[in-house]
Design an enzyme around this catalytic site. Structure first.
Site, PDB file in Angstrom:
ATOM      1  N   HIS A 101       2.341   3.354  -8.972  1.00 22.05           N
ATOM      2  CA  HIS A 101       2.122   1.917  -9.190  1.00 22.05           C
ATOM      3  C   HIS A 101       3.293   1.309  -9.959  1.00 22.05           C
ATOM      4  CE1 HIS A 101      -1.729   2.226  -7.386  1.00 22.05           C
ATOM      5  NE2 HIS A 101      -2.293   2.924  -8.355  1.00 22.05           N
TER       6      HIS A 101
ATOM      7  N   LEU B  47      10.570 -20.421  -4.843  1.00 18.79           N
ATOM      8  CA  LEU B  47       9.643 -19.507  -4.146  1.00 18.79           C
ATOM      9  C   LEU B  47       8.295 -19.600  -4.839  1.00 18.79           C
ATOM     10  CD1 LEU B  47       9.236 -16.952  -2.185  1.00 18.79           C
ATOM     11  CD2 LEU B  47       9.604 -15.596  -4.222  1.00 18.79           C
TER      12      LEU B  47
ATOM     13  N   ASP C  73       0.828  -1.208   0.000  1.00 15.97           N
ATOM     14  CA  ASP C  73       0.000   0.000   0.000  1.00 15.97           C
ATOM     15  C   ASP C  73       0.867   1.264   0.000  1.00 15.97           C
ATOM     16  OD1 ASP C  73      -2.342   1.421  -0.004  1.00 15.97           O
ATOM     17  OD2 ASP C  73      -2.807   1.106   2.110  1.00 15.97           O
TER      18      ASP C  73
HETATM   19  C1  IPE Z   1      -5.407  -2.649  -0.245  1.00 20.23           C
HETATM   20  O1  IPE Z   1      -5.091  -1.321  -0.354  1.00 20.23           O
HETATM   21  C2  IPE Z   1      -5.395  -3.293  -1.597  1.00 20.23           C
HETATM   22  C3  IPE Z   1      -4.083  -3.471  -2.215  1.00 20.23           C
HETATM   23  C4  IPE Z   1      -2.935  -3.140  -1.699  1.00 20.23           C
HETATM   24  C5  IPE Z   1      -4.109  -4.073  -3.515  1.00 20.23           C
HETATM   25  P1  IPE Z   1      -6.218  -0.188  -0.519  1.00 20.23           P
HETATM   26  O2  IPE Z   1      -5.503   1.102  -0.633  1.00 20.23           O
HETATM   27  O3  IPE Z   1      -7.137  -0.556  -1.619  1.00 20.23           O
HETATM   28  O4  IPE Z   1      -7.009  -0.313   0.848  1.00 20.23           O
HETATM   29  P2  IPE Z   1      -7.849   0.766   1.655  1.00 20.23           P
HETATM   30  O5  IPE Z   1      -8.855   1.341   0.701  1.00 20.23           O
HETATM   31  O6  IPE Z   1      -6.902   1.818   2.139  1.00 20.23           O
HETATM   32  O7  IPE Z   1      -8.465   0.001   2.786  1.00 20.23           O
HETATM   33  C1  IPE Z   2      -1.655   0.260  -3.274  1.00 17.84           C
HETATM   34  O1  IPE Z   2      -1.393   1.613  -3.367  1.00 17.84           O
HETATM   35  C2  IPE Z   2      -1.828  -0.393  -4.621  1.00 17.84           C
HETATM   36  C3  IPE Z   2      -3.222  -0.701  -4.980  1.00 17.84           C
HETATM   37  C4  IPE Z   2      -4.247  -0.607  -4.199  1.00 17.84           C
HETATM   38  C5  IPE Z   2      -3.453  -1.151  -6.335  1.00 17.84           C
HETATM   39  P1  IPE Z   2      -2.565   2.691  -3.327  1.00 17.84           P
HETATM   40  O2  IPE Z   2      -2.936   3.038  -4.729  1.00 17.84           O
HETATM   41  O3  IPE Z   2      -3.683   2.241  -2.487  1.00 17.84           O
HETATM   42  O4  IPE Z   2      -1.817   3.913  -2.667  1.00 17.84           O
HETATM   43  P2  IPE Z   2      -2.458   4.951  -1.639  1.00 17.84           P
HETATM   44  O5  IPE Z   2      -2.994   4.173  -0.489  1.00 17.84           O
HETATM   45  O6  IPE Z   2      -3.539   5.683  -2.375  1.00 17.84           O
HETATM   46  O7  IPE Z   2      -1.314   5.826  -1.267  1.00 17.84           O
HETATM   47 MG    MG Z   3      -4.078   2.459  -0.529  1.00 16.26          MG
END
Ligand code: IPE
Ligand code: IPE
Ligand code: MG
Length: 242
Positions: free
Chosen positions: A39, A133, A22
């Site tokens: 990303h 792995l 995240d």
């Molecule tokens: C969880 O992160 C999903 C992934 C890392 C793929 P999100 O950014 O979607 O989760 P929330 O919305 O903060 O709970």
């Molecule tokens: C996690 O990073 C990746 C996915 C959920 C695909 P985020 O896109 O949720 O990044 P933040 O939480 O907005 O910083």
């Molecule tokens: Mg996020």
């Protein structure tokens, strides 16, 4: 290098690490970049973490790449994330195969574009005998969705109520045959599970760091492993010291 069949694992080293990757969006915004740049940076980091896991003797790595709720993001971000998955397969598959990584997918493939589904299935087929792995990619994955699907399949199979056990439920999940994660890492500081491995996480240890995923490198992974090695997993029992 230990292989997956190694049957004398060191209890201080997690056999299975799961990561909620995240913070990509915030990493990008902080740099004045579009979210998709975050990303992309996240996938670069993934390569480093996979290599480090192989080096540290981890047998299973599960990564949360796209949740069932992530469909609710703006369409450009969703399509960008699909393209990134495709690019990663195109660019990294041969190298991962050479390194002995076995790719698996957890979640539902059906909603992805047919050509992308084919790429994922090809990657799984190509690497299925690798044993250095196991990399489980959670893409279009949701823990509740996984449980709903398991219940539907049990009913369709005519499983009797009295035959439903912990073990049976586990066998109906996407992660059938994979041990539960010993350690779950969440980057970017959020203190929630976000529908990730909600069944399998029953007794997982957690490591949460404020670091955004693109900056979570090998040194931070080592810190998480050191923290894990200090934990006492009691599984509801009393401490061995008591
Ligand atoms: C969880 O992160 C999903 C992934 C890392 C793929 P999100 O950014 O979607 O989760 P929330 O919305 O903060 O709970
Ligand atoms: C996690 O990073 C990746 C996915 C959920 C695909 P985020 O896109 O949720 O990044 P933040 O939480 O907005 O910083
Ligand atoms: Mg996020």
């Amino acid at each position: 290098m230990p292989s997956i069949s190694d049957n004398s694992p060191d209890p201080k080293v997690p056999r299975h690490i799961a990561i909620i990757m995240d913070g990509n969006g915030r990493w990008a915004i902080r740099r004045g970049l579009p979210r998709l740049a975050g990303h992309r940076a996240g996938t670069e980091n993934l390569r480093r973490i996979i290599e480090a896991c192989v080096e540290f003797g981890i047998h299973y790595l599960t990564i949360y790449a796209f949740s069932t709720e992530n469909w609710g993001r703006p369409p450009e971000e969703v399509s960008g994330l699909m393209r990134i998955l495709e690019d990663v397969i195109d660019r990294e598959l041969n190298e991962l195969h050479k390194e002995g990584v076995q790719l698996r997918h957890i979640g539902r493939l059906e909603r992805l574009a047919p050509h992308l589904q084919e790429k994922v299935l090809h990657a799984i087929e190509l690497t299925k005998h690798n044993d250095r792995l196991v990399l489980n990619v959670a893409f279009n994955y949701g823990g509740r969705d996984e449980i709903v699907l398991a219940i539907q399949r049990m009913i369709r199979d005519g499983v009797a109520a009295e035959d439903v056990t912990d073990e049976l439920v586990s066998r109906y999940l996407f992660t059938a045959g994979v041990p539960d994660p010993d350690l779950i890492i969440r980057t970017s500081g959020e203190l929630r599970i976000s529908n990730f491995l909600i069944w399998q996480a029953a007794y997982s240890e957690w490591y949460i760091t404020p670091t955004y995923w693109p900056d979570f490198g090998k040194d931070e992974l080592k810190k998480a492993l050191d923290a894990y090695a200090q934990r006492e997993r009691r599984y509801g029992k009393v401490s061995i010291e008591d």
